[in-house]
Write a protein that holds these residues in place. Sequence first.
Motif, mmCIF file in Angstrom:
data_model
loop_
_atom_site.group_PDB
_atom_site.id
_atom_site.type_symbol
_atom_site.label_atom_id
_atom_site.label_comp_id
_atom_site.label_asym_id
_atom_site.label_seq_id
_atom_site.Cartn_x
_atom_site.Cartn_y
_atom_site.Cartn_z
ATOM 1 N N THR A 56 -2.809 -10.509 9.034
ATOM 2 C CA THR A 56 -2.135 -9.386 8.392
ATOM 3 C C THR A 56 -1.216 -9.836 7.263
ATOM 4 O OG1 THR A 56 -0.336 -9.493 10.011
ATOM 5 C CG2 THR A 56 -2.184 -8.025 10.506
ATOM 6 N N THR A 70 -5.927 -2.592 14.271
ATOM 7 C CA THR A 70 -7.235 -1.954 14.333
ATOM 8 C C THR A 70 -7.676 -1.784 15.778
ATOM 9 O OG1 THR A 70 -8.426 -4.059 14.235
ATOM 10 C CG2 THR A 70 -7.964 -2.971 12.137
ATOM 11 N N LEU A 77 -8.285 2.293 11.999
ATOM 12 C CA LEU A 77 -7.190 1.483 11.470
ATOM 13 C C LEU A 77 -5.908 2.270 11.669
ATOM 14 C CD1 LEU A 77 -6.357 -0.995 9.559
ATOM 15 C CD2 LEU A 77 -6.591 0.668 7.697
ATOM 16 N N CYS A 94 -5.788 4.954 3.034
ATOM 17 C CA CYS A 94 -6.534 3.916 3.733
ATOM 18 C C CYS A 94 -7.556 3.338 2.760
ATOM 19 C CB CYS A 94 -7.216 4.564 4.934
ATOM 20 S SG CYS A 94 -8.374 3.531 5.818
ATOM 21 N N ARG A 96 -10.841 0.321 2.300
ATOM 22 C CA ARG A 96 -11.721 -0.716 2.825
ATOM 23 C C ARG A 96 -12.343 -1.478 1.672
ATOM 24 N NH1 ARG A 96 -17.548 -0.702 5.520
ATOM 25 N NH2 ARG A 96 -17.948 -1.533 3.463
#
Length: 111
Positions: A56, A70, A77, A94, A96
């Motif tokens: 992280t 997660t 998430l 969010c 990805r």
Amino acid sequence: QVRLVESGGGLVQPGGSLRLSCTASDNFFGIYLMGWYRQAPGKQREPVATITSGSTNYADSVKGRFTISTDNAKNTLYLQMNSLKPEDTAVYYCMRAGGYWGQGTQVTVSS
């Protein structure tokens, strides 16, 4: 096409907590870099926290207050936000890896 759906935003008083969730539509959750970004009115979108393979990273402004995690079984998430401050007010997105973004969820910290 990957779809990301956020939830959990709202109005909270300073010092309060919120948990944001982001559910992904694909089955490759946990393989790619994922993260939370935020955009306050009149400001650029900025990274808040990212996670990949369990590693992280956090923006200095949220270290010690926010936690990204997660649940791979649920393709979800999370962003646990504690000790919220008025300056945390923003739309939270969010993300990805691959250029996928959710629609955003508003977080307002105000008394």
